[in-house]
Design an enzyme around this catalytic site. Structure first.
Site, PDB file in Angstrom:
ATOM      1  N   GLU A  79     -24.994  -2.914  63.739  1.00  0.00           N
ATOM      2  CA  GLU A  79     -26.118  -3.820  64.018  1.00  0.00           C
ATOM      3  C   GLU A  79     -25.637  -5.150  64.603  1.00  0.00           C
ATOM      4  OE1 GLU A  79     -28.641  -2.137  63.807  1.00  0.00           O
ATOM      5  OE2 GLU A  79     -29.107  -1.317  61.821  1.00  0.00           O
ATOM      6  N   HIS A  98     -28.517  -8.706  56.148  1.00  0.00           N
ATOM      7  CA  HIS A  98     -29.427  -7.560  56.268  1.00  0.00           C
ATOM      8  C   HIS A  98     -29.171  -6.647  55.078  1.00  0.00           C
ATOM      9  CE1 HIS A  98     -31.252  -3.825  57.344  1.00  0.00           C
ATOM     10  NE2 HIS A  98     -30.099  -3.223  57.571  1.00  0.00           N
ATOM     11  N   HIS A 100     -30.863  -3.308  52.337  1.00  0.00           N
ATOM     12  CA  HIS A 100     -31.851  -2.261  52.083  1.00  0.00           C
ATOM     13  C   HIS A 100     -32.402  -2.486  50.667  1.00  0.00           C
ATOM     14  CE1 HIS A 100     -29.860   0.714  55.174  1.00  0.00           C
ATOM     15  NE2 HIS A 100     -30.176  -0.454  55.710  1.00  0.00           N
ATOM     16  N   TYR A 125     -42.315 -21.219  46.634  1.00  0.00           N
ATOM     17  CA  TYR A 125     -40.910 -21.033  46.985  1.00  0.00           C
ATOM     18  C   TYR A 125     -40.751 -20.024  48.121  1.00  0.00           C
ATOM     19  CZ  TYR A 125     -36.008 -21.821  45.882  1.00  0.00           C
ATOM     20  OH  TYR A 125     -34.692 -22.213  45.935  1.00  0.00           O
ATOM     21  N   HIS A 165     -37.010   0.332  57.044  1.00  0.00           N
ATOM     22  CA  HIS A 165     -35.570   0.033  57.059  1.00  0.00           C
ATOM     23  C   HIS A 165     -35.227  -1.112  56.100  1.00  0.00           C
ATOM     24  CE1 HIS A 165     -31.790  -0.624  59.807  1.00  0.00           C
ATOM     25  NE2 HIS A 165     -31.520  -0.758  58.531  1.00  0.00           N
TER      26      HIS A 165
HETATM   27  O1  LIG Z   1     -29.314   1.094  58.178  1.00  0.00           O
HETATM   28  C1  LIG Z   1     -28.241   1.134  58.808  1.00  0.00           C
HETATM   29  O2  LIG Z   1     -27.669   2.181  59.147  1.00  0.00           O
HETATM   30  C2  LIG Z   1     -27.579  -0.213  59.123  1.00  0.00           C
HETATM   31  O3  LIG Z   1     -28.568  -1.151  59.414  1.00  0.00           O
HETATM   32  C3  LIG Z   1     -26.880  -0.664  57.876  1.00  0.00           C
HETATM   33  O4  LIG Z   1     -27.517  -1.220  56.995  1.00  0.00           O
HETATM   34  C4  LIG Z   1     -25.460  -0.345  57.683  1.00  0.00           C
HETATM   35  O5  LIG Z   1     -24.798  -0.135  58.906  1.00  0.00           O
HETATM   36  P1  LIG Z   1     -23.325  -0.645  59.129  1.00  0.00           P
HETATM   37  O6  LIG Z   1     -23.339  -2.138  58.942  1.00  0.00           O
HETATM   38  O7  LIG Z   1     -22.968  -0.229  60.513  1.00  0.00           O
HETATM   39  O8  LIG Z   1     -22.472  -0.001  58.088  1.00  0.00           O
HETATM   40 ZN    ZN Z   2     -29.734  -1.176  57.609  1.00  0.00          ZN
END
Ligand SMILES: O=C(O)[C@@H](O)C(=O)COP(=O)(O)O
Ligand code: ZN
Length: 217
Positions: A79, A98, A100, A125, A165
């Site tokens: 990413e 980023h 999950h 907040y 995502h």
């Molecule tokens: O969801 C995905 O595959 C990517 O957004 C992620 O979270 C992990 O990918 P890498 O940073 O390439 O390991």
């Molecule tokens: Zn991801």
């Protein structure tokens, strides 16, 4: 003046420390998620692709130059273009996270989510740390088109939610980006808890008062 090697090593350590903290608290799982830090020479530190945020080796964190060429460490997150698009649009931001994180991902899968504001302003907040959270349409992870989609939103928003995502959050510092990501995850949880309960959110006047006092995040 650009950072010294020592300063960059401190930033590498910091990424590993925050990555472990996020992982240990279940905010991201397996090898999901990525973190980046802008450098004074125009380049970036980024977590390597397929790395577990809970077990990062600071020395193997990817270092890219201002053109995005890898100059040190393992291959960067797939990413990287998404992070770079966000930095291009947000010169005031020094770090991006980023994840999950479960509740934020759950909101990103809801059918009737408002694409301009995925989570309403439930708390002060949240307004101060995250603000308005737009939804980015679904793209496959690693699709360069995701960078273009984020580019159009990042100038006005410190955080975006990738459909099906997860969140991408920018902050002035890595600490600020982590705090905002945590606040987003907690508010996503509240939002889900309150589904069907017709909650009393912040009024537009209350939001405007906060923005006038603290600025937009
Ligand atoms: O969801 C995905 O595959 C990517 O957004 C992620 O979270 C992990 O990918 P890498 O940073 O390439 O390991
Ligand atoms: Zn991801």
């Amino acid at each position: 003046m650009s950072q010294s090697q020592h300063d960059i090593n401190v930033l590498r350590e910091q990424i590993a420390t925050y990555g472990k903290s996020l992982f240990d608290r279940g905010l991201t799982m397996g090898a999901s998620g990525n973190i980046s830090q802008r450098l004074d020479d125009g380049g970036w530190l980024m977590t390597p692709t397929n790395a577990c945020l809970g077990r990062l080796d600071p020395a193997r964190i990817s270092r890219l130059d201002a053109q995005g060429v890898l100059i040190d460490g393992d291959a960067p997150t797939k990413e990287h273009f998404l992070h770079r698009a966000m930095y291009d649009e947000r010169p005031q931001s020094g770090a991006i996270v980023h994840l999950h994180s479960t509740h934020s991902v759950a909101v990103s899968c809801l059918p009737d989510v408002n694409p301009c504001e995925c989570i309403p302003p439930l708390t002060a907040y949240y307004v101060m740390r995250v603000g308005k959270l737009p939804l980015v349409p679904y793209y496959m992870p690693g699709d360069p088109a995701l960078g273009d989609a984020v580019r159009g939103l990042a100038g006005k928003h410190c955080a975006v939610l990738l459909a099906n995502h997860g969140p991408v959050v920018a902050g002035k510092t890595l600490e600020a980006a982590v705090y905002a990501t945590e606040e987003l995850e907690e508010t996503a949880k509240l939002f889900l808890l309150l589904q069907g309960k017709n909650p009393r959110g912040m009024t537009p006047e209350q939001v405007a008062e906060l923005e006038a006092r603290f600025g937009r995040p």
